[in-house]
Design an enzyme around this catalytic site. Structure first.
Site, PDB file in Angstrom:
ATOM      1  N   HIS A  15      13.506  -2.005  -1.849  1.00 36.77           N
ATOM      2  CA  HIS A  15      12.642  -2.854  -2.689  1.00 36.77           C
ATOM      3  C   HIS A  15      13.874  -3.201  -3.245  1.00 36.77           C
ATOM      4  CE1 HIS A  15      10.616  -1.051  -6.709  1.00 36.77           C
ATOM      5  NE2 HIS A  15      11.929  -0.743  -7.359  1.00 36.77           N
ATOM      6  N   ASP A  37       8.968   5.064  -3.924  1.00 32.89           N
ATOM      7  CA  ASP A  37      10.315   4.879  -3.481  1.00 32.89           C
ATOM      8  C   ASP A  37      11.764   5.581  -3.919  1.00 32.89           C
ATOM      9  OD1 ASP A  37       9.172   1.510  -3.474  1.00 32.89           O
ATOM     10  OD2 ASP A  37       9.006   1.666  -5.518  1.00 32.89           O
ATOM     11  N   ARG A  69       1.361  -1.337   0.205  1.00 30.87           N
ATOM     12  CA  ARG A  69      -0.143  -0.203   0.158  1.00 30.87           C
ATOM     13  C   ARG A  69       0.783   1.453  -0.280  1.00 30.87           C
ATOM     14  NH1 ARG A  69      -4.958  -1.837  -1.597  1.00 30.87           N
ATOM     15  NH2 ARG A  69      -5.343   0.487  -0.872  1.00 30.87           N
ATOM     16  N   ILE A  70       0.683   2.376  -0.690  1.00 30.10           N
ATOM     17  CA  ILE A  70       1.278   3.693  -0.536  1.00 30.10           C
ATOM     18  C   ILE A  70       0.861   4.479   0.836  1.00 30.10           C
ATOM     19  CG2 ILE A  70       1.880   5.547  -1.605  1.00 30.10           C
ATOM     20  CD1 ILE A  70       1.150   4.064  -4.540  1.00 30.10           C
TER      21      ILE A  70
HETATM   22  C1  GRF Z   1      10.679  -7.986  -2.218  1.00 29.10           C
HETATM   23  O1  GRF Z   1      11.147  -8.467  -3.075  1.00 29.10           O
HETATM   24  C2  GRF Z   1      10.424  -7.189  -1.663  1.00 29.10           C
HETATM   25  O2  GRF Z   1      12.111  -6.051  -2.243  1.00 29.10           O
HETATM   26  C3  GRF Z   1       9.393  -6.018  -2.616  1.00 29.10           C
HETATM   27  O3  GRF Z   1       8.514  -6.983  -2.213  1.00 29.10           O
HETATM   28  C4  GRF Z   1       8.957  -8.232  -2.039  1.00 29.10           C
HETATM   29  C5  GRF Z   1       8.380  -8.845   0.039  1.00 29.10           C
HETATM   30  O4  GRF Z   1       8.552 -10.142  -1.094  1.00 29.10           O
HETATM   31  N1  GRF Z   1       9.400  -4.817  -1.843  1.00 29.10           N
HETATM   32  P1  GRF Z   1       8.640 -11.055   1.068  1.00 29.10           P
HETATM   33  O5  GRF Z   1       6.863 -10.924   1.099  1.00 29.10           O
HETATM   34  O6  GRF Z   1       9.457 -10.366   1.927  1.00 29.10           O
HETATM   35  O7  GRF Z   1       9.138 -12.377   0.780  1.00 29.10           O
END
Ligand code: GRF
Length: 213
Positions: free
Chosen positions: A108, A144, A90-91
């Site tokens: 990210h 981001d 969610r933003i």
């Molecule tokens: C990860 O790739 C993270 O960088 C991105 O969403 C994904 C989440 O994966 N924001 P998880 O739920 O931590 O396995």
């Protein structure tokens, strides 16, 4: 530092933070896990190790501000003073971001500022970049964006697919996120305008991970 981890899904990054805490490598305590999705796999990861978890379901709120306020309340109730977004889909609104300014970080799966948003691995492959990786950054209102704390890099191989790349980047994420949290908890991370300075960082000559803990 008492951390609240916000998730929406499987929670493998949450698990990397839990693992680091269990072996005394986080320098912080995960006080709460909050998911906006009731079925998120990460909730079980929290309950397995006795970490309090809550669902704040965005579908139950008409306005985003109300959802954000419910999140805010749940975090405060748990005594959280720092927030880690870990696959939280969610933003967050301006008020939340400003209330928690410099106390929310995100992970990210790309080398920001390249490939903000979704489908990062597909887009990295389409763009033909030779390297990708992950970024840990402070959260600002724009998606981001925000001062970058750590990045870790890996080469893109000729046969890579979005799936193979996602798997290798995820491994890197699991190393980098706990490192970033630890650096912050130890007071070694200073925001300097749009950038971050790391105090007492031991920098490695390995160009793939800069800096190391
Ligand atoms: C990860 O790739 C993270 O960088 C991105 O969403 C994904 C989440 O994966 N924001 P998880 O739920 O931590 O396995």
């Amino acid at each position: 530092m008492k951390i609240g981890v916000l998730i929406s899904g499987r929670g493998s990054n949450l698990q990397s933070l839990i693992n680091a805490q269990l072996v005394g490598q986080l320098s912080a305590e995960i006080a709460a896990v909050i998911s906006n999705v009731p079925e998120a796999g990460g909730l079980e990861r929290a309950s397995k190790v006795g970490i309090a978890s809550t669902v704040v379901n965005h579908r139950q709120f008409d306005k985003r501000d109300d959802f954000d306020e419910a999140l805010n309340k749940a975090l405060l109730l748990a005594g959280v003073d720092f927030v880690c977004l870990a696959g939280f889909m969610r933003i967050l609104g301006d008020d939340f971001v400003n209330n928690w300014k410099d106390r929310v970080i995100n992970i990210h799966p790309s080398l920001l500022p390249a490939f903000k948003g979704l489908n990062t691995h597909e887009r990295a492959l389409e763009a033909g970049v030779r390297f990708t990786g992950c970024t840990i950054h402070f959260v600002r209102s724009a998606l981001d964006e925000g001062p970058i704390i750590l990045q870790a890099v890996l080469p893109i191989l000729p046969d890579d697919t979005p799936q193979s790349l996602a798997a290798r980047v995820l491994q890197l994420e699991h190393k980098t996120y706990p490192t970033a949290v630890r650096m912050i908890a130890e007071g070694r991370v200073q925001i300097d305008g749009k950038c971050v300075k790391i105090k007492d960082g031991s920098f490695t000559s390995d160009p793939m991970i800069i800096p190391t803990d």
